[in-house]
Design an enzyme around this catalytic site. Sequence first.
Site, PDB file in Angstrom:
ATOM      1  CG  PHE A  69      -2.071  -0.934   1.114  1.00 52.64           C
ATOM      2  CD1 PHE A  69      -3.368  -0.442   1.077  1.00 52.64           C
ATOM      3  CD2 PHE A  69      -1.878  -2.303   1.020  1.00 52.64           C
ATOM      4  CE1 PHE A  69      -4.455  -1.306   0.955  1.00 52.64           C
ATOM      5  CE2 PHE A  69      -2.947  -3.168   0.896  1.00 52.64           C
ATOM      6  CZ  PHE A  69      -4.235  -2.677   0.864  1.00 52.64           C
ATOM      7  CB  ALA A  70       2.450   3.217  -2.367  1.00 53.75           C
ATOM      8  CE1 TYR A  74       5.094   4.862   5.175  1.00 57.24           C
ATOM      9  CE2 TYR A  74       3.655   6.764   5.367  1.00 57.24           C
ATOM     10  CZ  TYR A  74       4.501   5.839   5.948  1.00 57.24           C
ATOM     11  OH  TYR A  74       4.740   5.885   7.294  1.00 57.24           O
ATOM     12  CG  ASP A 159       4.674  -2.128   6.501  1.00 55.80           C
ATOM     13  OD1 ASP A 159       3.469  -2.405   6.309  1.00 55.80           O
ATOM     14  OD2 ASP A 159       5.132  -1.835   7.624  1.00 55.80           O
ATOM     15  CB  VAL A 160       5.402   0.548   0.449  1.00 54.76           C
ATOM     16  CG1 VAL A 160       5.225   1.844   1.243  1.00 54.76           C
ATOM     17  CG2 VAL A 160       5.970   0.821  -0.936  1.00 54.76           C
ATOM     18  CG  ASP A 161       7.938   1.895   5.471  1.00 57.19           C
ATOM     19  OD1 ASP A 161       7.270   0.848   5.364  1.00 57.19           O
ATOM     20  OD2 ASP A 161       7.982   2.566   6.525  1.00 57.19           O
ATOM     21  CG  HIS A 181       7.776  -6.148  16.209  1.00 58.93           C
ATOM     22  ND1 HIS A 181       8.834  -5.412  16.700  1.00 58.93           N
ATOM     23  CD2 HIS A 181       6.938  -5.262  15.606  1.00 58.93           C
ATOM     24  CE1 HIS A 181       8.631  -4.135  16.431  1.00 58.93           C
ATOM     25  NE2 HIS A 181       7.494  -4.027  15.762  1.00 58.93           N
ATOM     26  CD  GLU A 251       2.664  -4.415  14.755  1.00 61.76           C
ATOM     27  OE1 GLU A 251       3.448  -4.421  13.788  1.00 61.76           O
ATOM     28  OE2 GLU A 251       2.922  -3.840  15.839  1.00 61.76           O
TER      29      GLU A 251
END
Length: 304
Positions: A69-70, A74, A159-161, A181, A251
């Site tokens: 998802f951007a 982002y 995640d995109v980052d 995590h 999350e």
Amino acid sequence: MASTGKYRQRDKQLSKLIYPQPSVLRPARRGVPVLTSWLAPIVWDETFNIDILNKQFQLQNATIGLSVFALKNYTVYLEQFLRSADTFFMVEHRVNYYVFTDQPHTVPHSSLRNGRKVITFQIPSFERPQDNAMQRMEVISVYSKQRLHEEVAYFVCSDVDVTFQHAVGVEILSPLFATLHLSFYRVIRDAFRYERRPKSQAYIPKDEGDFYYTGSLFGGSVAEIQRLTAACHQMIETDKSNNIEALWLDESYLNKYLLYHKPTKILSLEYMFNSKLAYERWASDHLDLFSLIRVAKILELPKQ
């Protein structure tokens, strides 16, 4: 007789593999957990033979979906994400990249490996970053039910980052997988950042919990991901109707779902590593996570 012919045909697709005979007396990794109490493997580098896994997976002739998802600013991470994924993600296998964005014109049109394509979906964005994060469960639930089950066998949500640094292959795939995590590795469960308010659908009491999973990377079969995201979306909507928002957003709901629907495979810290958080763990409790990481396969990028 027809069944026998089918298996003979399948055998013809297999080529000979040369590798040492496995030995349960010589585990590939020591000093890290490699199996859960419900017999799900925990994947670390050197705990698997990728050549064997690739040969077995190729018999399925399957396509893997990778979604990001951007939204809003982002989109700046998209080019790096797609370039690194095309280099290191599921090499030798077909991949569909699903990009959900409010700015389709920002999606790069760079050349990809054969058997790969980018599929862009335009979705709305919201003023609050929390709302942008929370809609992911609803969007994936809808699209997996409507079309993804016809296009891919496995669906990976990232995640995109982040950036792929080393090979991430079919060793991660299973009906339902989650990722540890880093901040909560080797932490007692009552210190996990679960949602602790009983009024929330994401609530987990302090005497429950196995691991704390990151929302940055999870996946599985399309059917399992549809069930997961639909359940999480329902929890989010119920909380919203009661004016509650879980502390760590989607999350929190992901961790609640995975507590009662155990993942069939768990990815180690190597699959979502963050140097800043690792240094913070060393400063806070002198746990040297760097010594456990043979290969940092995916790195979280600094926020821009």
